[in-house]
Design an enzyme around this catalytic site. Sequence first.
Site, PDB file in Angstrom:
ATOM      1  N   ARG A 121       0.813  -1.240   0.000  1.00 21.84           N
ATOM      2  CA  ARG A 121       0.000   0.000   0.000  1.00 21.84           C
ATOM      3  C   ARG A 121       0.834   1.272   0.000  1.00 21.84           C
ATOM      4  NH1 ARG A 121      -3.538  -3.124   3.363  1.00 21.84           N
ATOM      5  NH2 ARG A 121      -5.287  -3.753   2.060  1.00 21.84           N
ATOM      6  N   LYS A 143       3.912  11.321 -11.215  1.00 21.32           N
ATOM      7  CA  LYS A 143       3.112  10.477 -12.115  1.00 21.32           C
ATOM      8  C   LYS A 143       3.855   9.154 -12.256  1.00 21.32           C
ATOM      9  CE  LYS A 143       0.546  13.584 -15.149  1.00 21.32           C
ATOM     10  NZ  LYS A 143       0.429  14.106 -16.527  1.00 21.32           N
ATOM     11  N   GLU A 185      11.596  18.778 -24.413  1.00 16.51           N
ATOM     12  CA  GLU A 185      10.834  19.101 -23.192  1.00 16.51           C
ATOM     13  C   GLU A 185      11.353  20.400 -22.575  1.00 16.51           C
ATOM     14  OE1 GLU A 185       8.154  17.681 -21.893  1.00 16.51           O
ATOM     15  OE2 GLU A 185       8.059  15.678 -22.763  1.00 16.51           O
ATOM     16  N   LYS A 224       8.683  23.272 -13.440  1.00 14.33           N
ATOM     17  CA  LYS A 224       7.817  22.109 -13.200  1.00 14.33           C
ATOM     18  C   LYS A 224       7.390  22.061 -11.726  1.00 14.33           C
ATOM     19  CE  LYS A 224       6.365  17.610 -14.078  1.00 14.33           C
ATOM     20  NZ  LYS A 224       6.367  16.419 -14.840  1.00 14.33           N
ATOM     21  N   GLU A 234      -3.425  17.452 -11.839  1.00  9.34           N
ATOM     22  CA  GLU A 234      -3.771  17.807 -13.210  1.00  9.34           C
ATOM     23  C   GLU A 234      -5.241  18.176 -13.378  1.00  9.34           C
ATOM     24  OE1 GLU A 234      -1.576  15.510 -16.120  1.00  9.34           O
ATOM     25  OE2 GLU A 234      -3.098  15.932 -17.611  1.00  9.34           O
ATOM     26  N   ARG A 238      -1.608  22.018 -14.471  1.00  7.63           N
ATOM     27  CA  ARG A 238      -0.674  20.969 -14.876  1.00  7.63           C
ATOM     28  C   ARG A 238      -0.919  20.511 -16.302  1.00  7.63           C
ATOM     29  NH1 ARG A 238       1.588  15.849 -11.250  1.00  7.63           N
ATOM     30  NH2 ARG A 238       3.012  15.096 -12.853  1.00  7.63           N
ATOM     31  N   ASN A 242       1.153  19.494 -20.995  1.00  2.70           N
ATOM     32  CA  ASN A 242       0.874  18.611 -22.138  1.00  2.70           C
ATOM     33  C   ASN A 242       1.018  19.332 -23.472  1.00  2.70           C
ATOM     34  OD1 ASN A 242       0.347  16.396 -20.505  1.00  2.70           O
ATOM     35  ND2 ASN A 242      -1.777  17.017 -20.196  1.00  2.70           N
ATOM     36  N   HIS A 245       1.774  17.476 -26.636  1.00  2.00           N
ATOM     37  CA  HIS A 245       1.639  16.048 -26.332  1.00  2.00           C
ATOM     38  C   HIS A 245       0.477  15.374 -27.056  1.00  2.00           C
ATOM     39  CE1 HIS A 245       4.731  16.873 -23.455  1.00  2.00           C
ATOM     40  NE2 HIS A 245       4.695  15.658 -22.944  1.00  2.00           N
ATOM     41  N   HIS A 249       1.906  12.354 -28.759  1.00  2.00           N
ATOM     42  CA  HIS A 249       1.547  10.982 -28.378  1.00  2.00           C
ATOM     43  C   HIS A 249       0.976  10.219 -29.563  1.00  2.00           C
ATOM     44  CE1 HIS A 249       1.193  11.669 -23.749  1.00  2.00           C
ATOM     45  NE2 HIS A 249       2.415  11.398 -24.125  1.00  2.00           N
ATOM     46  N   HIS A 262      10.179   9.971 -27.383  1.00  2.00           N
ATOM     47  CA  HIS A 262       9.094  10.794 -26.836  1.00  2.00           C
ATOM     48  C   HIS A 262       9.381  12.282 -27.049  1.00  2.00           C
ATOM     49  CE1 HIS A 262       5.909  12.115 -24.167  1.00  2.00           C
ATOM     50  NE2 HIS A 262       6.795  12.843 -23.509  1.00  2.00           N
TER      51      HIS A 262
HETATM   52  N1  GLY Z   1       4.758  15.019 -17.952  1.00  2.00           N
HETATM   53  C1  GLY Z   1       3.673  15.849 -17.655  1.00  2.00           C
HETATM   54  C2  GLY Z   1       3.321  15.882 -16.207  1.00  2.00           C
HETATM   55  O1  GLY Z   1       4.104  15.468 -15.376  1.00  2.00           O
HETATM   56  O2  GLY Z   1       2.260  16.310 -15.875  1.00  2.00           O
END
Ligand code: GLY
Length: 356
Positions: A121, A143, A185, A224, A234, A238, A242, A245, A249, A262
Site C-alpha cells: 500500500r 506520475k 521538453e 515544473k 492535473e 498541470r 501537455n 503532447h 503521443h 518521446h
Molecule cells: N509530464 C507531464 C506531467 O508530469 O504532468
Amino acid sequence: MKTIQVQLGQRSYPIHIKSGLFKNFPDLLMETNHGQKWIIISQHGLMELFGFELMAKLKEQSFNIDYISVPMGEAAKSMKEFSNVMSQLTEFECDRSTTVLALGGGVVGDLAGFAASTFMRGIEYFQIPTTLLAMVDSSIGGKTGINIAQGKNMIGTFYQPKGVLIDPDFLNTLHRNEVIAGLGEVVKYGAIWDADFLQEISDWLDDIVSFPFEKAVKRSCKIKAEIISLDERESGLRRLLNFGHTIGHALESYLGYGRIRHGEAIAHGMQCSGWISERLNLLSKEDADYLNITINKLPLPKIKNIHGNNLMSFIKMDKKSEKGILNFVVLKGLGKAAISIDVSEKMLQQSLKVLH
Ligand code: GLY
C-alpha cells in the site's frame, strides 16, 4: 548545489541538482536511513555505469541495499515486469519501511514509482534520473504508471517521491540523440511558461555542443516544481505541461514506440500546436515562426508524409479528451499557454503540414 522544493504540504520534497552530485548521494540519503532495506530499481547497463558504485558507497555507510534490474525500453512498463518487481521485493523480504531508489530514465522511474506506490500500500522512493527527459520532466510530479494494450500509462498513480537527486554529469554517458530528444521538453518549459527562458534556449541551441545543461535543467525543474505545487493532480494548470503532447503521443502511437523518441514526437507536436495557435489568432505569426525556428534548431528525425486521418484515432483515444471534448494546449503568446476546446479535427490534420 541548487535545491528546489516541490511544495505539497506534508508531502513536499526537494529536488537537488548539481554536476558531480553523484558522490554526495550517500550524504543526501543518510538522513532517511534508519536501518531499513533499500532497493535500487534500474537496468543492467545503468547498474554497470552508476548503480554498482552507488551500492558500494551506500554499503560503506551501512545501508542494507540490494537491486532489481528491469529490461530496457518501454516493454518494462508492463504488467509482467510490474509483477516481477513485486515478487522480487517480496523475495528480498522488503516491508513497509523499505525505500526504493529509481535509477534510470522515464521508463524506470514510472515503473519503480508505480511499484513503490502499490507495494504494501505504498513505500517511500527517491527518483534518480539519468536521462535529460527524466531530469526535467518524468522524475518530478509523482506520475507513475505502466502500459496495457489499450494505451500508454493507463494504469498508474499520483505518488510523490521523497526526493529527486539530479547529477547532470550523467548526461555525458547518454547517446546524443537521447539528449536532443530531451531538449524538446526543455523548449516546452520556455514556450508555455517563460519567454525569456525560451529565448535563452534558442540562443544556446545555436551552439548545441556548448549547451549549458545544468542551467537548463535547473530552470526547467523550477518551472515544473512551481506548476506541480499549484496543481498536483492535473485538474487545471498541470495540463499545460501537455503542450505538444496530443499530437506528439499520436505520432508515437502511429509510428510505433521505439521508432520515434518521446521528446522528438513532442517537439514535432509543439510545431503543430504553434501552427494551430496562430490559426486560432492566439499567437502572432512572428511568435509562431520563432517557436518553429527554435525547434528546427534541434536535429530531429524527419517525419514522412502522414495523412491526418491516420492520426485521428490515436488523438481521440488520448487521455486529454473528456466526454469527447479535446482539451488542447495552445499558446496565447510565447511563455503563455492555455487550454482550448476549439481545436477542430480539420485543424489538427492541417497542422501536420508544418512537419514536411
Ligand atoms: N509530464 C507531464 C506531467 O508530469 O504532468
